[in-house]
Design a protein around this motif. Structure first.
Motif, mmCIF file in Angstrom:
data_model
loop_
_atom_site.group_PDB
_atom_site.id
_atom_site.type_symbol
_atom_site.label_atom_id
_atom_site.label_comp_id
_atom_site.label_asym_id
_atom_site.label_seq_id
_atom_site.Cartn_x
_atom_site.Cartn_y
_atom_site.Cartn_z
ATOM 1 N N THR A 148 0.994 -0.939 -0.061
ATOM 2 C CA THR A 148 -0.041 0.060 -0.040
ATOM 3 C C THR A 148 0.945 1.178 -0.170
ATOM 4 O O THR A 148 1.808 1.206 0.660
ATOM 5 C CB THR A 148 -1.003 0.023 1.207
ATOM 6 N N ILE A 201 -9.525 -3.035 -1.468
ATOM 7 C CA ILE A 201 -8.570 -3.660 -0.642
ATOM 8 C C ILE A 201 -9.029 -4.853 0.033
ATOM 9 O O ILE A 201 -8.112 -6.012 0.416
ATOM 10 C CB ILE A 201 -7.982 -2.671 0.399
ATOM 11 N N ASP A 209 -1.770 -3.803 -9.967
ATOM 12 C CA ASP A 209 -2.114 -2.675 -9.385
ATOM 13 C C ASP A 209 -3.568 -2.632 -9.371
ATOM 14 O O ASP A 209 -4.499 -3.027 -10.349
ATOM 15 C CB ASP A 209 -1.802 -1.368 -10.127
ATOM 16 N N ASP A 221 -7.363 -1.138 -7.545
ATOM 17 C CA ASP A 221 -7.943 0.386 -6.972
ATOM 18 C C ASP A 221 -7.943 0.063 -5.516
ATOM 19 O O ASP A 221 -8.475 -1.098 -5.088
ATOM 20 C CB ASP A 221 -9.497 0.413 -7.582
ATOM 21 N N LYS A 222 -7.709 1.062 -4.684
ATOM 22 C CA LYS A 222 -7.597 0.807 -3.406
ATOM 23 C C LYS A 222 -8.969 0.632 -2.739
ATOM 24 O O LYS A 222 -9.012 0.097 -1.453
ATOM 25 C CB LYS A 222 -7.158 2.409 -2.983
ATOM 26 N N ASP A 251 -4.446 3.329 -5.455
ATOM 27 C CA ASP A 251 -4.328 1.887 -5.891
ATOM 28 C C ASP A 251 -3.281 1.017 -4.722
ATOM 29 O O ASP A 251 -2.703 1.776 -4.113
ATOM 30 C CB ASP A 251 -3.554 1.503 -6.970
ATOM 31 N N VAL A 252 -3.482 -0.260 -4.824
ATOM 32 C CA VAL A 252 -2.530 -0.913 -4.041
ATOM 33 C C VAL A 252 -2.142 -1.892 -4.937
ATOM 34 O O VAL A 252 -2.617 -2.118 -6.060
ATOM 35 C CB VAL A 252 -3.228 -1.919 -2.812
ATOM 36 N N ASP A 298 -2.451 7.963 -3.049
ATOM 37 C CA ASP A 298 -2.340 6.881 -4.029
ATOM 38 C C ASP A 298 -3.740 6.215 -4.253
ATOM 39 O O ASP A 298 -4.383 6.174 -3.031
ATOM 40 C CB ASP A 298 -1.466 5.979 -3.877
#
Length: 159
Positions: A43, A71, A65, A67-68, A50-51, A48
């Motif tokens: 992370t 998660i 990658d 999208d956050k 994304d993760v 940011d």
């Protein structure tokens, strides 16, 4: 441009090549031959969006990658890949133990020190015993090699 799919038996990667090309390459990595390892989630900072899900499959490194906001799903995939990695390692260990056991048992049939007269009277018994040992070996090997990880995905990736 890339797309990924984790199935119960393999990881599938649809490689988008480049943004200007329509050419795509579909690659399949069966867990049996490409066991997951070095699974991690990276992370970044608060800004940011994304993760990164990072892992290796048989020595090939992947970094996806995501999208956050996804998660929780990424964590579930992380758990599933980690469980699959551990199970693949256990399968390899069990195969090694079985192979050593099989070699030991078949080594007992080394008849070089037995008199020829005795050997001539044993072919039927030896043949039947060898067949039973081989059948038991193959049965156990098939039981060990369970590379369908559907149960793992069901456990970690519930709706």
């Amino acid at each position: 441009m890339d797309e990924y799919c984790f199935t119960n038996t393999a990881f599938i990667h649809l490689d988008g090549q480049s943004a200007t090309s329509k050419k795509r390459m579909l690659k399949r990595y069966p867990y049996r031959y490409f066991a997951p390892s070095q699974v991690s989630i990276e992370t970044a900072g608060m800004m940011d969006l994304d993760v990164e899900l990072k892992f290796h499959l048989g020595g090939l490194a992947f970094s996806i990658d995501i999208d956050k906001s996804q998660i929780e799903g990424v964590r579930d995939i992380y758990k599933a890949l980690t469980a699959i990695a551990e199970r693949c390692q256990a399968i390899r260990h069990d195969e090694m133990v079985l192979e050593k056991s099989f070699e030991t048992v078949t080594g007992m049939f080394n008849l070089k020190d037995v008199p020829e007269a005795v050997i001539m009277s044993l072919p039927t018994v030896i043949n039947q015993t060898v067949q039973k040992v081989e059948a038991g070996y193959n049965e156990r090997l098939n039981a060990i090699r369970q590379y369908d990880f559907g149960v793992v995905f069901e456990h970690y990736l519930r709706d």
